[in-house]
Motif scaffolding. Sequence first.
Motif, PDB file in Angstrom:
ATOM      1  N   THR A   1      27.994 -20.931 -15.456  1.00 51.14           N
ATOM      2  CA  THR A   1      28.368 -20.758 -16.868  1.00 51.14           C
ATOM      3  C   THR A   1      29.016 -19.399 -17.116  1.00 51.14           C
ATOM      4  OG1 THR A   1      26.160 -19.915 -17.439  1.00 51.14           O
ATOM      5  CG2 THR A   1      26.507 -22.286 -17.650  1.00 51.14           C
ATOM      6  N   HIS A   2      29.465 -18.722 -16.069  1.00 49.54           N
ATOM      7  CA  HIS A   2      30.062 -17.386 -16.190  1.00 49.54           C
ATOM      8  C   HIS A   2      31.480 -17.441 -16.761  1.00 49.54           C
ATOM      9  CE1 HIS A   2      32.305 -18.321 -12.483  1.00 49.54           C
ATOM     10  NE2 HIS A   2      31.182 -18.932 -12.129  1.00 49.54           N
TER      11      HIS A   2
ATOM     12  N   ILE B   1      28.324 -11.432 -19.102  1.00 47.54           N
ATOM     13  CA  ILE B   1      28.119 -12.284 -17.931  1.00 47.54           C
ATOM     14  C   ILE B   1      26.936 -11.746 -17.141  1.00 47.54           C
ATOM     15  CG2 ILE B   1      29.139 -13.146 -15.790  1.00 47.54           C
ATOM     16  CD1 ILE B   1      31.886 -12.778 -17.039  1.00 47.54           C
TER      17      ILE B   1
ATOM     18  N   ASN C   1      24.381 -20.534 -12.239  1.00 47.84           N
ATOM     19  CA  ASN C   1      24.386 -21.860 -12.872  1.00 47.84           C
ATOM     20  C   ASN C   1      25.762 -22.256 -13.410  1.00 47.84           C
ATOM     21  OD1 ASN C   1      24.708 -20.547 -15.332  1.00 47.84           O
ATOM     22  ND2 ASN C   1      22.671 -21.027 -16.096  1.00 47.84           N
TER      23      ASN C   1
ATOM     24  N   THR D   1      18.732 -24.841 -16.259  1.00 50.85           N
ATOM     25  CA  THR D   1      19.056 -23.654 -17.053  1.00 50.85           C
ATOM     26  C   THR D   1      20.292 -23.866 -17.915  1.00 50.85           C
ATOM     27  OG1 THR D   1      20.370 -22.733 -15.243  1.00 50.85           O
ATOM     28  CG2 THR D   1      18.043 -22.094 -15.334  1.00 50.85           C
ATOM     29  N   THR D   2      20.975 -24.992 -17.703  1.00 48.73           N
ATOM     30  CA  THR D   2      22.136 -25.329 -18.527  1.00 48.73           C
ATOM     31  C   THR D   2      22.359 -26.831 -18.457  1.00 48.73           C
ATOM     32  OG1 THR D   2      24.463 -24.808 -18.977  1.00 48.73           O
ATOM     33  CG2 THR D   2      23.843 -25.052 -16.675  1.00 48.73           C
TER      34      THR D   2
ATOM     35  N   LYS E   1      22.351 -14.692 -13.817  1.00 48.67           N
ATOM     36  CA  LYS E   1      21.923 -16.091 -13.942  1.00 48.67           C
ATOM     37  C   LYS E   1      23.132 -16.999 -14.186  1.00 48.67           C
ATOM     38  CE  LYS E   1      18.122 -16.936 -16.084  1.00 48.67           C
ATOM     39  NZ  LYS E   1      17.099 -17.086 -17.165  1.00 48.67           N
ATOM     40  N   SER E   2      24.076 -16.539 -14.994  1.00 46.92           N
ATOM     41  CA  SER E   2      25.249 -17.366 -15.293  1.00 46.92           C
ATOM     42  C   SER E   2      26.148 -17.545 -14.074  1.00 46.92           C
ATOM     43  CB  SER E   2      26.044 -16.763 -16.454  1.00 46.92           C
ATOM     44  OG  SER E   2      26.714 -15.572 -16.063  1.00 46.92           O
TER      45      SER E   2
ATOM     46  N   HIS F   1      31.735 -20.373 -21.928  1.00 44.53           N
ATOM     47  CA  HIS F   1      30.610 -20.286 -20.989  1.00 44.53           C
ATOM     48  C   HIS F   1      29.892 -21.618 -20.828  1.00 44.53           C
ATOM     49  CE1 HIS F   1      30.769 -15.944 -20.250  1.00 44.53           C
ATOM     50  NE2 HIS F   1      31.186 -15.853 -21.507  1.00 44.53           N
TER      51      HIS F   1
END
Length: 485
Positions: free
Chosen positions: A139-140, A130, A137, A294-295, A133-134, A177
């Motif tokens: 996605t963690h 993790i 955005n 970013t995702t 950045k996650s 994620h």
Amino acid sequence: MALIFISCQHNNELNKNQKEFKKKHPLFSSQFENQIKNIYKEKALFGDFMFAVVDENGLAYSFTLNRDILEGNKTSLTNNSPIYIASHTKSFTGTLLKILEEKGELDLNHSLAHYLPELNYSDSVDTKTINLKSLLNHTHGTMSLPLIWKTAFIGYSGEDAELVNDLNTDFRYDPSHKFRYSNVGPIIAGLVVDEVTGNTWKDEMKRYIFEPLKMNNTSTYVTDFDFNEIRPSVTATKEIGIIETGFYKKDITMHASGGIISTLNDLSKWLNVNMKQDEILLSKNSWADLHTSTTEQDREYFTYKRIGYSLGWDIAKYQNNTILTRFGGLAGISFHISFLPNKNIGIIAFSTDSRANILPHLMANYAYNQLNSLPADSIFKEEKKKFSEVFEKKNKKLDFNASDILENDPSHSILGVYQNKLGWPKISITKKDNYYIFNWGVLNGKIYKTEKGKLLTRLGVLNRTFEIKNDSLLTGSLIYIKVKE
């Protein structure tokens, strides 16, 4: 100490830009203002509506409306009235971490294990997978209900260690994620800021964003404002009218996912610097990172087709244009901020009637369509149908009667303090006049009886049903035990 509100700041520049805007769009103000006034009258709206258009030169147009203004009465509502921006705070938090990365204080590609080794999720999650950045955005993959409720609603000790403990002991984890929006990631990012800088997220926000942009009337602290000047939410229905007004945030519940109070004038500076990608805060490359997906996400909200998420902005499509948005809401407050990066136009909109949470988005769309020479009135007519559907659902009778307040009984058996073994803030039930008050952390409200035999408390930002059996108070899955005197 309350902030000093300066209404004349940069007045000449703003007046010049507003004149240029009016010259370029001579019919905009009358058409826009007629539409919003008609909605206020048609829907019998309460509360405030605030609106601004921002271009490459800053604030280009602004308008405020409430019943006092509509009826020609005096009002305290101005461009410098403090407003809560709720989840748009996430855009500020993402920017702050990008600033700290440029200054070499952290690296968004480094992991949680590197920055917060004490956060280990009871050794059941590999926090090396993790990165920061996650967190920004979404996605963690982690979720913690105590963290969300304590930081957003009921409060906690104020110590980061308590939040880390909640994350370690009461959490869910999605190892895929995939994008999953919540408050959790940016709040953990705020804990990282505390750790690496030795200061709080709140103070770093002031140092690196508010002060450089001269956002002198913006703060992460409720106590920096005269509380009575903060624009409150308004809970209302057609049958009853206004049921309740209030602002339900304290310093302790102002967090990195929803913890900024600002003004229309200050926010125009923030939106302008994003549109220009002004290097007063960041390099052009860093701005690109903040504004680029970013995702992926695949969601629709009102008229916006959301296709991605950056480090704090939703990337969406509207009328074949790319639009960056990040909205926010709380207890009837609805906040809209967006911009069209290819058009150099941005919108700020805000409303406080609990039934009209779609209103800022509806009016933002109308403005964009007017300014982009689209058939704004016909589009507005169709989009208004969606607004009206949502409005009418919220305009119905409440699920309880305000007259069903729980009155005092001779035994006062429910009075007392109740504690939870899992570390949730205590609950106390007290008596006032001829009714009871439910106190939960920093929130409190009257207690009512429901048709189903349970008790209900209105805490402003949320309603909560509960029941008391012997010395146990049960609310949702939480069990509280009365403290013996």
